[in-house]
Design a protein around this motif. Structure first.
Motif, PDB file in Angstrom:
ATOM      1  N   GLN A 119      36.086  46.265  48.820  1.00 54.11           N
ATOM      2  CA  GLN A 119      34.691  45.856  48.983  1.00 54.11           C
ATOM      3  C   GLN A 119      34.441  45.539  50.457  1.00 54.11           C
ATOM      4  O   GLN A 119      34.493  44.381  50.885  1.00 54.11           O
ATOM      5  CB  GLN A 119      34.390  44.626  48.110  1.00 54.11           C
ATOM      6  N   VAL A 164      28.623  38.192  49.986  1.00 58.47           N
ATOM      7  CA  VAL A 164      29.857  37.675  49.389  1.00 58.47           C
ATOM      8  C   VAL A 164      30.734  37.080  50.484  1.00 58.47           C
ATOM      9  O   VAL A 164      30.985  37.719  51.512  1.00 58.47           O
ATOM     10  CB  VAL A 164      30.621  38.788  48.650  1.00 58.47           C
ATOM     11  N   GLU A 210      34.499  35.460  51.105  1.00 54.03           N
ATOM     12  CA  GLU A 210      35.829  35.240  50.550  1.00 54.03           C
ATOM     13  C   GLU A 210      36.522  34.125  51.319  1.00 54.03           C
ATOM     14  O   GLU A 210      36.575  34.144  52.542  1.00 54.03           O
ATOM     15  CB  GLU A 210      36.680  36.502  50.610  1.00 54.03           C
ATOM     16  N   VAL A 269      32.282  42.476  52.066  1.00 53.63           N
ATOM     17  CA  VAL A 269      32.645  41.073  51.923  1.00 53.63           C
ATOM     18  C   VAL A 269      32.932  40.447  53.293  1.00 53.63           C
ATOM     19  O   VAL A 269      33.584  41.055  54.148  1.00 53.63           O
ATOM     20  CB  VAL A 269      33.883  40.933  51.009  1.00 53.63           C
TER      21      VAL A 269
END
Length: 258
Positions: free
Chosen positions: A66, A52, A54, A69
């Motif tokens: 999380q 992931v 961001e 990330v």
């Protein structure tokens, strides 16, 4: 002009550091974020195992919930994983092409000088079937006057193209109306991405009415008792989801990469 050389870059950097220092002391805001991330990611199988990325992490609340990330921002913040201008994501060597399961961004798209260009470039980093998940302001009967007249960021529905004319700083430059127009009133702008995303599979959602405002937001704390806020938040969420045109203040979109 490079974004770090813009007039208000230093101001925005200092503001972000100040906001981060008070973030976790705002229990109502942290609950709001927790519920937002739950709505965004709980339906993505094995999300904690996904790669992931961001965009526009800023104060970085997602990393609290999380830790896996990868956080990024154009602001040079030493607690982030990568510092770069997201408009250049297609050429970012730190992230191989077709290697990311999810790219996510919260209240970032309306700050970008060219969101369509960014979204196109971001698709190169997503695996086929990967998702770009974004959250942006939604203009309802309740939220429009709040966003237009009480919030400090500009709202301009008179634009002819989804771009910002001037950039004074990463946070200081914005048009809150731009993402709303892309997904609701000017979907022809979004069709420019039809080669990169399966637009027919785009999933839209709605999140909260005045619950964010009741926290004081990222820059202040309002004296709303946490026990009362916990009782109110589920009601606020249901109102936004059931009657978005009347109550919703935020929308989410899940774009699926081809």
């Amino acid at each position: 002009m490079e974004i770090e050389h813009t007039e208000l870059y230093g101001h925005d950097l200092a503001t972000t550091l100040e906001n981060r220092s008070r973030l976790q002391s705002n229990r109502n805001l942290m609950l709001w974020y927790r519920e937002l991330y739950s709505q965004l990611f709980d339906n993505i199988p094995n999300f904690s195992q996904k790669k992931v990325l961001e965009i526009g992490s800023g104060t970085s609340p997602l990393k609290i919930f999380q830790p896996h990330v990868t956080t990024t921002d154009v602001l040079n913040l030493d607690y982030l994983d990568i510092v770069f201008d997201c408009h250049n994501i297609a050429d970012l060597q730190d992230i191989p092409d077709r290697s990311i399961d999810v790219i996510t961004m919260t209240n970032v798209l309306h700050h970008l000088r060219d969101p369509i260009f960014f979204l196109s470039g971001a698709s190169r980093k997503l695996k086929k079937g990967g998702q770009l998940v974004l959250v942006e302001p939604f203009f309802s009967a309740v939220s429009f006057p709040l966003l237009k007249f009480l919030h400090h960021e500009p709202v301009n529905f008179q634009i002819s193209q989804p771009v910002l004319d001037t950039i004074e700083g990463p946070l200081s430059s914005s048009n809150q109306a731009m993402p709303y127009m892309m997904f609701f009133s000017r979907r022809d702008w979004l069709t420019r991405l039809s080669d990169q995303y399966d637009l027919k599979a785009t999933k839209l959602g709605y999140f909260t009415s005045i619950a964010y405002m009741a926290t004081g937001g990222i820059s202040r704390v309002l004296p709303v008792p946490h026990w009362l806020y916990r009782l109110y938040l589920p009601i606020d969420r249901r109102l936004a989801r059931a009657f978005p045109k009347l109550f919703a203040s935020f929308f989410s979109a899940h774009l699926i990469a081809k």
